[in-house]
Design a protein around this motif. Structure first.
Motif, short mmCIF file in Angstrom:
data_model
loop_
_atom_site.label_atom_id
_atom_site.label_comp_id
_atom_site.label_asym_id
_atom_site.label_seq_id
_atom_site.Cartn_x
_atom_site.Cartn_y
_atom_site.Cartn_z
N UNK A 435 0.87 -1.18 0.00
CA UNK A 435 0.00 0.00 0.00
C UNK A 435 0.90 1.23 0.00
N UNK A 436 0.99 1.89 -1.13
CA UNK A 436 1.85 3.06 -1.26
C UNK A 436 1.10 4.37 -1.09
N UNK A 437 -0.22 4.28 -1.02
CA UNK A 437 -1.05 5.49 -0.93
C UNK A 437 -1.76 5.53 0.42
N UNK A 438 -2.01 6.72 0.91
CA UNK A 438 -2.86 6.88 2.08
C UNK A 438 -4.32 6.64 1.66
N UNK A 439 -5.13 6.28 2.63
CA UNK A 439 -6.55 6.09 2.37
C UNK A 439 -7.27 7.43 2.56
N UNK A 440 -7.93 7.88 1.52
CA UNK A 440 -8.68 9.14 1.57
C UNK A 440 -10.14 8.83 1.90
N UNK A 441 -10.60 9.31 3.06
CA UNK A 441 -11.94 8.97 3.56
C UNK A 441 -12.79 10.23 3.68
N UNK A 442 -14.01 10.13 3.22
CA UNK A 442 -14.97 11.25 3.31
C UNK A 442 -16.36 10.65 3.54
N UNK A 443 -16.93 10.90 4.71
CA UNK A 443 -18.25 10.39 5.07
C UNK A 443 -19.13 11.55 5.49
N UNK A 444 -20.38 11.54 5.01
CA UNK A 444 -21.31 12.64 5.31
C UNK A 444 -22.61 12.10 5.89
N UNK A 445 -23.30 12.97 6.63
CA UNK A 445 -24.57 12.60 7.25
C UNK A 445 -25.37 13.86 7.53
N UNK A 447 -26.83 14.05 10.33
CA UNK A 447 -26.61 14.19 11.76
C UNK A 447 -25.12 14.40 12.02
N UNK A 448 -24.80 14.80 13.25
CA UNK A 448 -23.42 15.11 13.60
C UNK A 448 -22.55 13.85 13.58
N UNK A 449 -21.32 14.00 13.12
CA UNK A 449 -20.35 12.91 13.07
C UNK A 449 -19.09 13.31 13.83
N UNK A 450 -18.47 12.34 14.48
CA UNK A 450 -17.21 12.57 15.18
C UNK A 450 -16.27 11.41 14.91
N UNK A 451 -14.97 11.68 15.06
CA UNK A 451 -13.98 10.61 14.95
C UNK A 451 -12.78 11.00 15.81
N UNK A 462 -25.29 23.84 7.40
CA UNK A 462 -26.65 24.05 7.90
C UNK A 462 -27.42 22.74 7.96
N UNK A 463 -27.22 21.88 6.97
CA UNK A 463 -27.99 20.64 6.91
C UNK A 463 -27.12 19.42 6.68
N UNK A 464 -25.79 19.58 6.78
CA UNK A 464 -24.91 18.48 6.45
C UNK A 464 -23.70 18.48 7.37
N UNK A 465 -23.33 17.29 7.84
CA UNK A 465 -22.14 17.10 8.65
C UNK A 465 -21.23 16.10 7.94
N UNK A 466 -19.96 16.19 8.20
CA UNK A 466 -19.04 15.27 7.55
C UNK A 466 -17.72 15.15 8.28
N UNK A 467 -17.01 14.06 8.00
CA UNK A 467 -15.64 13.88 8.46
C UNK A 467 -14.83 13.45 7.24
N UNK A 468 -13.63 13.98 7.14
CA UNK A 468 -12.78 13.61 6.02
C UNK A 468 -11.33 13.71 6.44
N UNK A 469 -10.48 12.96 5.77
CA UNK A 469 -9.06 12.98 6.08
C UNK A 469 -8.33 11.89 5.33
N UNK A 470 -7.02 11.90 5.46
CA UNK A 470 -6.16 10.90 4.83
C UNK A 470 -5.36 10.20 5.92
N UNK A 471 -5.44 8.88 5.97
CA UNK A 471 -4.73 8.13 6.99
C UNK A 471 -3.96 6.99 6.34
#
Length: 808
Positions: A435-445, A447-451, A462-471
Motif C-alpha cells: 500500500x503506497x497510498x494513504x486512504x482518503x476517507x470522506x463520510x457525510x450525514x 446528523x453530527x459525526x465525530x472521529x 446548515x444541513x450536512x455534517x461530515x468527516x474527512x481525512x487521509x490516513x
C-alpha cells in the motif's frame, strides 16, 4: 647427447606405471577442473538447488565437496613429479575422494539423462556429471597409485585404506547431517497428537533444530532431497507415517517454533523458483499471501453517507492497483468489513468504462473467474471467506499498467445507546500488494459525526455534517477508524419500500436488550510471539477488575511453552493472580486456540453466568481442526457469551470456523487493546444495555408511525442478508442464494464477478446488474426534493400547453 624429456617420461610410464600425457589431461579435467567449476557454479548461482535439489546445504558439505578436487590435484601432481612423499596418506585421501564422489554420483544419477541432453545444447550439462567424472578419475588414479608404489599394491593395504576412508566419509556426512536428522525427528514429534510428545518435539526444534532446513522442508516439492536424506531415512519414515505430506508437517512445525507462516519470511536461497510449483489456493484461509513489491495500491478512496436515524450507511471503496513489473499480476486481498456489513456492489473499469458485476451462486462466479483468468482477460471477483470478511481478486493488472475497481458496502450502525452509534471502516486483513497510498476517507450525514483520529477533519453545515481525512494503512487497521454517529433517540422504527417493482416493504425495529452481569470470566490468551508486545496491556486490563470477580485463564498452547497453564491445563484465581500469570508467561512461537477454547468451554459450563473472553492475534496455520469446536457448539450449545478480540491483521483459521457457526461475538476495536478490554469488562461486570435491529417484511400495510424514518433500499439489502443467513441455517441453501442474488449481495452462498464481454456472461449463465439498480443512499429529503421538482415541471408543462392552445 641430450635426452628427450617426453621420451624419458613415456619410457618411465611403461616401466613404472606413471600415466601418460593424455591420461594426465583427463585426470586433471575430470578430477580437478570439472568439480571446481561445478562447485563454483552452485555456490554462485544455485542452479541445481533452484531447479532440482540442494547438493551443498551447509558449509560442511562445501568442505567435503572441496576435498575431492584438492585430493585429485595432489595425486595428479604426484604423477607429474613421479613420486609422493606420503603414499599411505595419499592412498587414504584418494579413497575418501572416491567415496564422496560415489555418494554424489548416486545423488545425481536421476539427473544424468537431462545432463546428457543439456551437453548437446550448452556445456552446462557437464556440471551435473562432475561427480561421475570425478569418481571415474579417482578410481583410475588409484590404480595408477598402486602401480607407482609397489608397497601399496598389497590387498591388505588397499582394503585398510579404503575401509578407513569409508568410515571417515560416513562419520563426516553423519556429523554434517546431524542437525537435519534432529530437525526431521523434531517435526515428527511436534506434530504428534499427544500433548507431551508435541511439547518435546517443539523443545527439540527450539534447542537443536535447523530452522533454515525446516523452512526449506515447508516448500512442497522444493527439491530439498539433498545428500543428507540418506542419513535421515528413519526420520523420514517417521514423518510419512503421519497424516499429511512432509511439507505440511514442516509448515506446522515452523509456525509452532517461530510464530510465522513460512510464506511470511523470505524464502531461503535455492528455493527462489519453487513458488511456481506450489499448489497454493488463495481461497484457502489457512494460507498467507506473499507480497509482490512490484504490485501496489496507488489510490484508495472511501466515500460514504450515513442515515443515522435509520442506523445504516453506505460506503464505496475505490481502489487502483499499479503493476510495475514486466508481466501481468493478480491482486488478491482479504478485506475485513464493518460488523454486519455486506458487499452490495462491484464495479470494474474496462477500457475506461464502468462495468457492473453479476451476482450468482459462489461456485458459479468462481468458475467464471477462473475460466476467464486462464485466458488472461479482465475479471474481478468478490466472495465471502468468513464472518464480515470477503476476498477481492482482480486479474490481470497489466504490465506497467493499472486496474481500477470499486466495492460498494452496505453497513449497519452499531448502536452504543439510543442517541449514538459507531460505524467502522473496512480494512485489509491480508494482501499480496504493498500500500503506497494513504486512504482518503470522506463520510457525510444529516446528523453530527465525530472521529477520534486527529488526522480527520470535521465539517459542519446548515444541513450536512461530515468527516474527512487521509490516513495510513496502519492507522486504518488499528485505532481511530470508527466514526461516532449522533441520532434522534426517539426514532426506533425505520422502513423502506422496494421501488424495483415488487413493492416489498421492510420495517426495522430497534429493540433494547438488557444483559445481566457475568459472574465469572474465563480468559483464553494467545501466548504467541505476535502478542508479546501486548502482554503488559492485557495483564494491566485484567488486573483492574474488581477483586471479588471470579476469573480463570487458559493460555493457547502448541508452542511448547507455559505448559502449566497452557491447554489442556488452566489456572483459577483472583484478577491480580491472573494478571501476574499473564505477565510472567513466555509469549513466543505460534500457538493453537482450538484446545484452549475447548478447555475454556468446559470450564464455563460448570459455573452459570460465565463468559469467555478470547484475546488473540491472527492464527494463519490450522494446527488442529477447528471442526471439533463446531461440533461442540452444535451438539451442546453454549448458554454463555464468547467474545473475541483480535489484535493485529491476518486471517484466523479458528475464528473463521467459529464465526460460521455464530458462536463468537467480535469485539469492535476503538482504541488500544487495554482500553478496549476495559470497555468490555465494564459492560460484563456491571451488565449492559444493547440495541438489536430487527428487520422484517411489513405485511400489515399499516401507515408507519409519525416517529418512524423512511430510508433507502439499503435497509432492504440488510434484511435480505439476514434472511439469506436464516435460510442457510435452516438448510434451505437454494432459497438463500435466490434472496441474495435478487438483492445483489455477496454472502456465504453468493458472490459477485465482473467479466469483460457479454459473451462471457452468457457462457456461464450470468447477468450483470442494471446500472440504475446499483446502490445509492439518498436521504428522504432528497426524495422530497425530487417530488417538488416533478410538481414544478408538471405545473409549467400544463401552463405551456394552455398557452399553446390560446395562441393557436
Amino acid at each position: 647427447m641430450i635426452d628427450n624429456p617426453e621420451q624419458n617420461f613415456e619410457q618411465k610410464e611403461i616401466e613404472t606405471g606413471i600415466p601418460g600425457s593424455f591420461a594426465l589431461g583427463f585426470y586433471f579435467f575430470a578430477g580437478v577442473l570439472l568439480p571446481v567449476a561445478a562447485l563454483i557454479a552452485e555456490l554462485g548461482w544455485r542452479i541445481c538447488a533452484e531447479n532440482f535439489f540442494d547438493p551443498i546445504p551447509t558449509w560442511w558439505h562445501v568442505l567435503l565437496v572441496s576435498f575431492v578436487p584438492i585430493t585429485n590435484l595432489q595425486t595428479w601432481l604426484s604423477f607429474r613429479r613421479g613420486y609422493a612423499s606420503r603414499p599411505g596418506w595419499l592412498s587414504f585421501a584418494n579413497g575418501v575422494s572416491i567415496f564422496i564422489s560415489l555418494f554424489y554420483a548416486l545423488i545425481f544419477a536421476p539427473v544424468v539423462p537431462i545432463a546428457i541432453i543439456a551437453i548437446l545444447l550448452v556445456l552446462l550439462g557437464l556440471l551435473p556429471l562432475a561427480p561421475l567424472f570425478s569418481l571415474v578419475s579417482g578410481i583410475m588414479m588409484r590404480r595408477k597409485l598402486a602401480q607407482l608404489y609397489p608397497s601399496a599394491r598389497s590387498p591388505w593395504f588397499q582394503w585398510k585404506a579404503l575401509g578407513a576412508a569409508f568410515l571417515f566419509v560416513v562419520t563426516a556426512f553423519g556429523l554434517a547431517e546431524l542437525n537435519f536428522t534432529i530437525t526431521r525427528h523434531g517435526i515428527a514429534k511436534a506434530n504428534s497428537t499427544n500433548a507431551k510428545t508435541q511439547q518435546e518435539g517443539v523443545g527439540l526444534l527450539r534447542s537443536f533444530g535447523d530452522l533454515d532446513y525446516l523452512l526449506r522442508l515447508s516448500y512442497d516439492g522444493s527439491g530439498v532431497v539433498s545428500p543428507y536424506m540418506f542419513f535421515t531415512l528413519f526420520a523420514g519414515e517417521e514423518l510419512t507415517e503421519q497424516k499429511g505430506s512432509v511439507s505440511a508437517q514442516a509448515q506446522k512445525a515452523y509456525y509452532r517454533v517461530t510464530g510465522s507462516h513460512y510464506r511470511q519470511v523470505p524464502s531461503p536461497r535455492g528455493i527462489r523458483h519453487w513458488d511456481r510449483f506450489e499448489a497454493f489456493d488463495d481461497l484457502d484461509p489457512n494460507g498467507s499471501f506473499r507480497v509482490s513489491n512490484n504490485l501496489s495500491l496507488s489510490v484508495s478512496q472511501i466515500d460514504g453517507s450515513v442515515d443515522a436515524d435509520a442506523a445504516l450507511g453506505y460506503l464505496e471503496w475505490t481502489l487502483v492497483f499499479k503493476n510495475e513489473s514486466l508481466g501481468m499480476q493478480e491482486a488478491v486481498s482479504q478485506i475485513q468489513l464493518p460488523p454486519g456489513a455486506v458487499v452490495s456492489r462491484l464495479t470494474l473499469w474496462i477500457n475506461g468504462e464502468e462495468r457492473e458485476a453479476a451476482f450468482a451462486k459462489s461456485a458459479k462466479v468462481i468458475e467464471a473467474y477462473n475460466s476467464v483468468t486462464s485466458k488472461r482477460r479482465d475479471p474481478a471477483l468478490v466472495t465471502v471467506t468468513g464472518k464480515d470478511r470477503v476476498q477481492l481478486k482482480c486479474f490481470p493488472v497489466p504490465a506497467n499498467g493499472e486496474m481500477k475497481v470499486r466495492l460498494g458496502i452496505t453497513v449497519p450502525v452499531v448502536l452504543e445507546s439510543a442517541a449514538a452509534g459507531f460505524m467502522a471502516m473496512p480494512y485489509f486483513q491480508d494482501r499480496n500488494f504493498v500500500v503506497t497510498s494513504e486512504h482518503s476517507i470522506w463520510v457525510e450525514s444529516k446528523q453530527d459525526l465525530e472521529i477520534a483520529n486527529p488526522a480527520f477533519r470535521r465539517e459542519r453545515g446548515d444541513r450536512l455534517f461530515g468527516v474527512r481525512g487521509r490516513i495510513t494503512d496502519d492507522q486504518l487497521i488499528k485505532i481511530g477508524s470508527p466514526i461516532k454517529i449522533s441520532r434522534s433517540a426517539d426514532i426506533t422504527t425505520a422502513w423502506a419500500k422496494d421501488t424495483a417493482g415488487s413493492g416489498l416493504v421492510v420495517r426495522q425495529e430497534l429493540r433494547e436488550i438488557s444483559k445481566a452481569p457475568v459472574k465469572r470470566i474465563v480468559f483464553v490468551i494467545d501466548a504467541s510471539e505476535q502478542m508479546a508486545a501486548l502482554q503488559t496491556q492485557i495483564a494491566d486490563a485484567v488486573g483492574k477488575l474488581p477483586t471479588d470477580t471470579a476469573t480463570a485463564i487458559v493460555l493457547s498452547g502448541g508452542n511448547g511453552l507455559n505448559n502449566e497453564i497452557a491447554a489442556p491445563n488452566s489456572f483459577e484465581g483472583t484478577p491480580a493472580q491472573i494478571a501476574d500469570k499473564i505477565r510472567t508467561a513466555t509469549f513466543d512461537g505460534g500457538t493453537d486456540a482450538v484446545s484452549a477454547i475447548e478447555t475454556a468451554w468446559e470450564m464455563a459450563q460448570t459455573v452459570p453466568g460465565s463468559a469467555i473472553v478470547w484475546v488473540h492475534g491472527p492464527q494463519i496455520v490450522e494446527l488442529d481442526s477447528p471442526a471439533r469446536l463446531t461440533q461442540l457448539w452444535t451438539r451442546r450449545p453454549a448458554e454463555f457469551p464468547v467474545f473475541s478480540l483480535q489484535a493485529g491483521t491476518g486471517r484466523n483459521a479458528v475464528e473463521r470456523v467459529l464465526n460460521e457457526s455464530d458462536a463468537v461475538s467480535t469485539v469492535l476495536r476503538f482504541a488500544s487493546v487495554s482500553d478496549d478490554l476495559d470497555r468490555l469488562f465494564g459492560n460484563l461486570i456491571s451488565g449492559s444495555t444493547s440495541f438489536e435491529a430487527v428487520r422484517t417484511i411489513d405485511t400489515t400495510k399499516a401507515k408507519p408511525p409519525a416517529s418512524s424514518k423512511e430510508t433507502s433500499r439499503h435497509l432492504i439489502r440488510l434484511w435480505a442478508a439476514d434472511e439469506a443467513h436464516r435460510l442457510l441455517i435452516a438448510g434451505e441453501e437454494a432459497k438463500a442464494v435466490e434472496v441474495a442474488v435478487k438483492n445483489q449481495l455477496v454472502t456465504r452462498v453468493s458472490g459477485a464477478v465482473v467479466l469483460e464481454t457479454q459473451e462471457q456472461y452468457d457462457q456461464f449463465g450470468l447477468k450483470p446488474v442494471e446500472a440504475n439498480s446499483v446502490p445509492t443512499i439518498p436521504e428522504p429529503e432528497e426524495y422530497l426534493l425530487f417530488a417538488v421538482v416533478l410538481l414544478v415541471l408538471i405545473y409549467f408543462g400544463r401552463r405551456f400547453r394552455k398557452f399553446r392552445y390560446r395562441t393557436a
